[in-house]
Motif scaffolding. Sequence first.
Motif, PDB file in Angstrom:
ATOM      1  N   SER A  48     -10.208  47.059  43.478  1.00  0.00           N
ATOM      2  CA  SER A  48      -9.226  46.152  43.051  1.00  0.00           C
ATOM      3  C   SER A  48      -8.788  46.822  41.806  1.00  0.00           C
ATOM      4  CB  SER A  48      -9.401  44.733  42.753  1.00  0.00           C
ATOM      5  OG  SER A  48     -10.528  44.542  42.237  1.00  0.00           O
ATOM      6  N   GLU A  49      -9.755  47.531  40.920  1.00  0.00           N
ATOM      7  CA  GLU A  49      -9.682  47.927  39.782  1.00  0.00           C
ATOM      8  C   GLU A  49      -8.711  49.084  39.756  1.00  0.00           C
ATOM      9  OE1 GLU A  49     -12.863  46.981  40.579  1.00  0.00           O
ATOM     10  OE2 GLU A  49     -13.064  45.486  39.329  1.00  0.00           O
ATOM     11  N   ILE A  50      -9.065  50.082  40.753  1.00  0.00           N
ATOM     12  CA  ILE A  50      -8.356  51.238  41.092  1.00  0.00           C
ATOM     13  C   ILE A  50      -6.833  51.037  41.260  1.00  0.00           C
ATOM     14  CG2 ILE A  50      -7.994  53.407  42.574  1.00  0.00           C
ATOM     15  CD1 ILE A  50     -10.356  53.565  40.375  1.00  0.00           C
ATOM     16  N   LEU A  51      -7.001  50.029  42.402  1.00  0.00           N
ATOM     17  CA  LEU A  51      -5.452  49.250  42.552  1.00  0.00           C
ATOM     18  C   LEU A  51      -4.597  49.021  41.362  1.00  0.00           C
ATOM     19  CD1 LEU A  51      -6.013  47.362  45.768  1.00  0.00           C
ATOM     20  CD2 LEU A  51      -4.897  49.553  45.717  1.00  0.00           C
ATOM     21  N   ALA A  52      -5.197  48.476  40.617  1.00  0.00           N
ATOM     22  CA  ALA A  52      -4.589  47.771  39.253  1.00  0.00           C
ATOM     23  C   ALA A  52      -4.088  49.087  38.393  1.00  0.00           C
ATOM     24  CB  ALA A  52      -5.493  46.763  38.473  1.00  0.00           C
ATOM     25  N   ALA A  53      -4.943  50.187  38.499  1.00  0.00           N
ATOM     26  CA  ALA A  53      -4.658  51.266  37.434  1.00  0.00           C
ATOM     27  C   ALA A  53      -3.610  52.214  38.178  1.00  0.00           C
ATOM     28  CB  ALA A  53      -6.125  52.115  37.239  1.00  0.00           C
ATOM     29  N   ILE A  54      -3.479  52.414  39.357  1.00  0.00           N
ATOM     30  CA  ILE A  54      -2.370  53.048  39.848  1.00  0.00           C
ATOM     31  C   ILE A  54      -1.143  52.277  39.805  1.00  0.00           C
ATOM     32  CG2 ILE A  54      -1.622  54.052  42.086  1.00  0.00           C
ATOM     33  CD1 ILE A  54      -4.491  54.479  42.838  1.00  0.00           C
ATOM     34  N   CYS A  55      -1.273  51.154  40.107  1.00  0.00           N
ATOM     35  CA  CYS A  55      -0.086  50.156  39.733  1.00  0.00           C
ATOM     36  C   CYS A  55       0.636  50.204  38.531  1.00  0.00           C
ATOM     37  CB  CYS A  55      -0.106  48.742  39.989  1.00  0.00           C
ATOM     38  SG  CYS A  55      -0.341  48.397  42.115  1.00  0.00           S
ATOM     39  N   ARG A  56      -0.247  50.289  37.373  1.00  0.00           N
ATOM     40  CA  ARG A  56      -0.056  50.225  35.924  1.00  0.00           C
ATOM     41  C   ARG A  56       0.901  51.575  35.890  1.00  0.00           C
ATOM     42  NH1 ARG A  56      -4.673  47.697  34.867  1.00  0.00           N
ATOM     43  NH2 ARG A  56      -5.717  49.516  34.773  1.00  0.00           N
ATOM     44  N   ALA A  57       0.151  52.732  36.394  1.00  0.00           N
ATOM     45  CA  ALA A  57       0.712  53.781  36.110  1.00  0.00           C
ATOM     46  C   ALA A  57       1.993  54.234  36.826  1.00  0.00           C
ATOM     47  CB  ALA A  57      -0.161  54.942  36.720  1.00  0.00           C
ATOM     48  N   LEU A  58       2.132  53.521  37.934  1.00  0.00           N
ATOM     49  CA  LEU A  58       3.573  53.599  38.752  1.00  0.00           C
ATOM     50  C   LEU A  58       4.491  52.384  37.973  1.00  0.00           C
ATOM     51  CD1 LEU A  58       2.339  53.909  42.187  1.00  0.00           C
ATOM     52  CD2 LEU A  58       3.667  55.614  40.909  1.00  0.00           C
ATOM     53  N   ASP A  59       4.262  51.857  36.863  1.00  0.00           N
ATOM     54  CA  ASP A  59       4.814  50.526  36.293  1.00  0.00           C
ATOM     55  C   ASP A  59       5.433  49.671  37.526  1.00  0.00           C
ATOM     56  OD1 ASP A  59       6.191  49.037  34.476  1.00  0.00           O
ATOM     57  OD2 ASP A  59       7.779  50.214  34.483  1.00  0.00           O
ATOM     58  N   LEU A  60       4.537  49.170  38.193  1.00  0.00           N
ATOM     59  CA  LEU A  60       4.570  48.485  39.434  1.00  0.00           C
ATOM     60  C   LEU A  60       3.604  47.186  39.365  1.00  0.00           C
ATOM     61  CD1 LEU A  60       5.638  48.382  42.547  1.00  0.00           C
ATOM     62  CD2 LEU A  60       3.508  49.464  43.049  1.00  0.00           C
ATOM     63  N   ASP A  61       3.848  46.097  39.532  1.00  0.00           N
ATOM     64  CA  ASP A  61       3.131  44.844  39.528  1.00  0.00           C
ATOM     65  C   ASP A  61       2.502  44.742  40.854  1.00  0.00           C
ATOM     66  OD1 ASP A  61       4.093  43.700  37.427  1.00  0.00           O
ATOM     67  OD2 ASP A  61       5.687  42.554  38.163  1.00  0.00           O
ATOM     68  N   LEU A  62       1.281  44.394  40.946  1.00  0.00           N
ATOM     69  CA  LEU A  62       0.339  44.182  41.932  1.00  0.00           C
ATOM     70  C   LEU A  62       1.076  43.343  43.167  1.00  0.00           C
ATOM     71  CD1 LEU A  62      -2.191  44.956  43.411  1.00  0.00           C
ATOM     72  CD2 LEU A  62      -3.149  42.859  42.652  1.00  0.00           C
ATOM     73  N   THR A  63       1.779  42.313  42.792  1.00  0.00           N
ATOM     74  CA  THR A  63       2.601  41.571  43.709  1.00  0.00           C
ATOM     75  C   THR A  63       3.730  42.346  44.342  1.00  0.00           C
ATOM     76  OG1 THR A  63       4.315  40.857  42.019  1.00  0.00           O
ATOM     77  CG2 THR A  63       2.123  39.271  42.689  1.00  0.00           C
ATOM     78  N   ASP A  64       4.387  43.442  43.684  1.00  0.00           N
ATOM     79  CA  ASP A  64       5.278  44.299  44.215  1.00  0.00           C
ATOM     80  C   ASP A  64       4.584  45.151  45.378  1.00  0.00           C
ATOM     81  OD1 ASP A  64       7.201  42.845  42.715  1.00  0.00           O
ATOM     82  OD2 ASP A  64       7.041  44.297  41.180  1.00  0.00           O
ATOM     83  N   LEU A  65       3.327  45.717  44.967  1.00  0.00           N
ATOM     84  CA  LEU A  65       2.641  46.601  45.723  1.00  0.00           C
ATOM     85  C   LEU A  65       2.485  45.755  47.207  1.00  0.00           C
ATOM     86  CD1 LEU A  65       0.886  49.111  46.640  1.00  0.00           C
ATOM     87  CD2 LEU A  65      -0.912  48.032  45.503  1.00  0.00           C
ATOM     88  N   LEU A  66       1.978  44.590  46.761  1.00  0.00           N
ATOM     89  CA  LEU A  66       1.608  43.844  48.015  1.00  0.00           C
ATOM     90  C   LEU A  66       3.075  43.414  49.089  1.00  0.00           C
ATOM     91  CD1 LEU A  66      -1.231  41.442  46.545  1.00  0.00           C
ATOM     92  CD2 LEU A  66      -1.337  43.563  47.867  1.00  0.00           C
TER      93      LEU A  66
END
Length: 118
Positions: A48-66
């Motif tokens: 989950s930490e890596i997912l959050a880091a990649i989402c931040r780098a892509l300027d993407l909310d985790l909810t948008d990824l999901l």
Amino acid sequence: MLLRQVIGNVFRRLRRERGITLRELAELAQVSVPYLSEIERGRKEPSSEILAAICRALDLDLTDLLAEVQFDLATAVRSTLPVRLQTAAIRVEQSSPQRITSSPHAYSGTAQAFALVA
């Protein structure tokens, strides 16, 4: 299809849409290029930490990824479902018998013919 494969496909698609290289995204997310590559190819299950880091780098909310993952999963499931034909409106009717004659020495008889009517 595995969840990690769908997540990896979404990350790769979003990265490419943003015009970011694998190396640039790895630097922004502070993960190694090989590890990020493995995630994008669906070979590694990111924490989950890596997912959050990649989402931040892509300027993407985790909810948008999901939401993207959910859409891709639903699309993949729909494309693998068998096609069902609606047969309630189809009926079989027997046509009038047809005389078969192809040559004087060939078998001559009557064939039954059926037609599918929608």
